[in-house]
Design a protein around this motif. Structure first.
Motif, PDB file in Angstrom:
ATOM      1  N   ASP A 138      46.048  24.240 -44.199  1.00 15.29           N
ATOM      2  CA  ASP A 138      46.481  25.270 -45.145  1.00 15.29           C
ATOM      3  C   ASP A 138      45.255  25.664 -45.966  1.00 15.29           C
ATOM      4  O   ASP A 138      44.831  24.938 -46.867  1.00 15.29           O
ATOM      5  CB  ASP A 138      47.584  24.721 -46.051  1.00 15.29           C
ATOM      6  N   ARG A 139      44.660  26.815 -45.645  1.00 19.78           N
ATOM      7  CA  ARG A 139      43.405  27.205 -46.265  1.00 19.78           C
ATOM      8  C   ARG A 139      43.513  27.329 -47.784  1.00 19.78           C
ATOM      9  O   ARG A 139      42.598  26.917 -48.515  1.00 19.78           O
ATOM     10  CB  ARG A 139      42.939  28.538 -45.658  1.00 19.78           C
ATOM     11  N   SER A 140      44.617  27.866 -48.275  1.00 18.52           N
ATOM     12  CA  SER A 140      44.765  28.018 -49.728  1.00 18.52           C
ATOM     13  C   SER A 140      44.821  26.656 -50.418  1.00 18.52           C
ATOM     14  O   SER A 140      44.271  26.469 -51.513  1.00 18.52           O
ATOM     15  CB  SER A 140      46.018  28.839 -50.054  1.00 18.52           C
ATOM     16  N   GLN A 141      45.474  25.688 -49.771  1.00 20.13           N
ATOM     17  CA  GLN A 141      45.546  24.335 -50.329  1.00 20.13           C
ATOM     18  C   GLN A 141      44.160  23.690 -50.341  1.00 20.13           C
ATOM     19  O   GLN A 141      43.756  23.074 -51.330  1.00 20.13           O
ATOM     20  CB  GLN A 141      46.501  23.483 -49.498  1.00 20.13           C
ATOM     21  N   ASP A 191      41.270  25.209 -50.401  1.00 17.89           N
ATOM     22  CA  ASP A 191      40.445  25.902 -51.400  1.00 17.89           C
ATOM     23  C   ASP A 191      40.774  25.424 -52.807  1.00 17.89           C
ATOM     24  O   ASP A 191      39.878  25.272 -53.646  1.00 17.89           O
ATOM     25  CB  ASP A 191      40.651  27.412 -51.301  1.00 17.89           C
ATOM     26  N   LEU A 192      42.063  25.209 -53.083  1.00 17.59           N
ATOM     27  CA  LEU A 192      42.473  24.737 -54.406  1.00 17.59           C
ATOM     28  C   LEU A 192      41.895  23.350 -54.679  1.00 17.59           C
ATOM     29  O   LEU A 192      41.361  23.088 -55.767  1.00 17.59           O
ATOM     30  CB  LEU A 192      43.996  24.702 -54.502  1.00 17.59           C
ATOM     31  N   GLN A 249      38.224  23.647 -55.335  1.00 17.04           N
ATOM     32  CA  GLN A 249      37.984  24.280 -56.633  1.00 17.04           C
ATOM     33  C   GLN A 249      38.138  23.271 -57.762  1.00 17.04           C
ATOM     34  O   GLN A 249      37.294  23.180 -58.666  1.00 17.04           O
ATOM     35  CB  GLN A 249      38.957  25.438 -56.835  1.00 17.04           C
ATOM     36  N   ASP A 295      39.707  22.834 -41.429  1.00 19.74           N
ATOM     37  CA  ASP A 295      41.116  22.969 -41.064  1.00 19.74           C
ATOM     38  C   ASP A 295      41.394  22.382 -39.683  1.00 19.74           C
ATOM     39  O   ASP A 295      42.485  22.539 -39.141  1.00 19.74           O
ATOM     40  CB  ASP A 295      41.578  24.427 -41.128  1.00 19.74           C
TER      41      ASP A 295
END
Length: 229
Positions: free
Chosen positions: A9-12, A14-15, A18, A31
């Motif tokens: 899950d790319r958004s996960q 990235d979070l 971050q 991934d």
């Protein structure tokens, strides 16, 4: 510290990167389990964070193969959407050090990662010193200086100030500040956060003549600004 993150899950991913980058770590994400293991054959990492359900490989296989290539003290934390005992036992049995259940809480993520790294690498966890202009943060034992003079701050004021300085120019939401500083305290009145921010602003003299300004961001949170060249 260098942290590798595996999550399809790319958004996960990235979070996670971050949050950990803001906490002072170097973070890289993949991934694909096979791509991560290929990276580990060429380069090392200090910690591994992985989703237990990765598309191309079973999480247990990733942990076992990573353990073959990395030092035995390297901490491994797996992420799972299930709180079932079977998944947790399987993860720890495969060689994971700890686990977190989704959805992730940012403050808890940082706290768990820091604790695992301290246990794994005790010789590398002396008093870290971070300097921003006239301000010096000594993360252990939590001492803050301005122009060489100690500033009397509480534990939460210290980490609130450090959070702002590590994110200079970036607006921080109230939710993010709450999770990073108050961590497990689920009910924190809005005025409590505002009071702490006000104390940090006054104690550190965050005003233009000292090169910094701490300002509210309407209906969002706060931002620390660095002024001048």
């Amino acid at each position: 510290m260098r942290i590798a993150v595996l999550d399809n899950d790319r958004s996960q991913a990235d979070l996670i990167c971050q949050v950990l980058t803001a906490a002072g770590h170097s973070c890289q994400s993949w991934d694909s389990g096979k791509e991560l293991l290929a990276h580990l054959r060429k380069d090392s990492t200090d910690m591994l964070i992985l989703d237990w359900q990765v598309g191309d490989m079973d999480g247990a296989d990733v942990v076992r193969k990573a353990r073959e290539k990395m030092p035995g003290n390297m901490p491994v934390m797996f992420l799972t959407s299930s709180s079932g005992e079977d998944d947790i036992v399987a993860g720890i049995g495969a060689g994971a050090t700890d686990y977190m259940i989704k959805p992730l809480r940012r403050g808890e993520l940082v706290a768990r990662v820091q604790a695992m790294l301290r246990r794994a690498y005790p010789s590398q966890n002396g008093a870290e010193m971070l300097q921003f202009g006239p301000y010096v943060f000594e993360t252990r034992p939590g001492r803050l200086l301005m122009d060489g003079a100690v500033i009397d701050v509480t534990h939460k004021e210290f980490y609130l100030a450090l959070l702002f300085f590590r994110n200079i120019g970036r607006p921080l939401s109230r939710a993010y500040i709450h999770e990073a500083v108050w961590i497990r305290e689920t009910q924190v009145p809005s005025r409590t956060m505002d009071t702490h921010v006000s104390r940090v602003r006054n104690k550190l003299q965050l005003k233009p003549e000292n090169g910094f300004r701490l300002v509210p961001v309407y209906s969002y949170g706060y931002r620390l600004e660095k002024l001048g060249a």
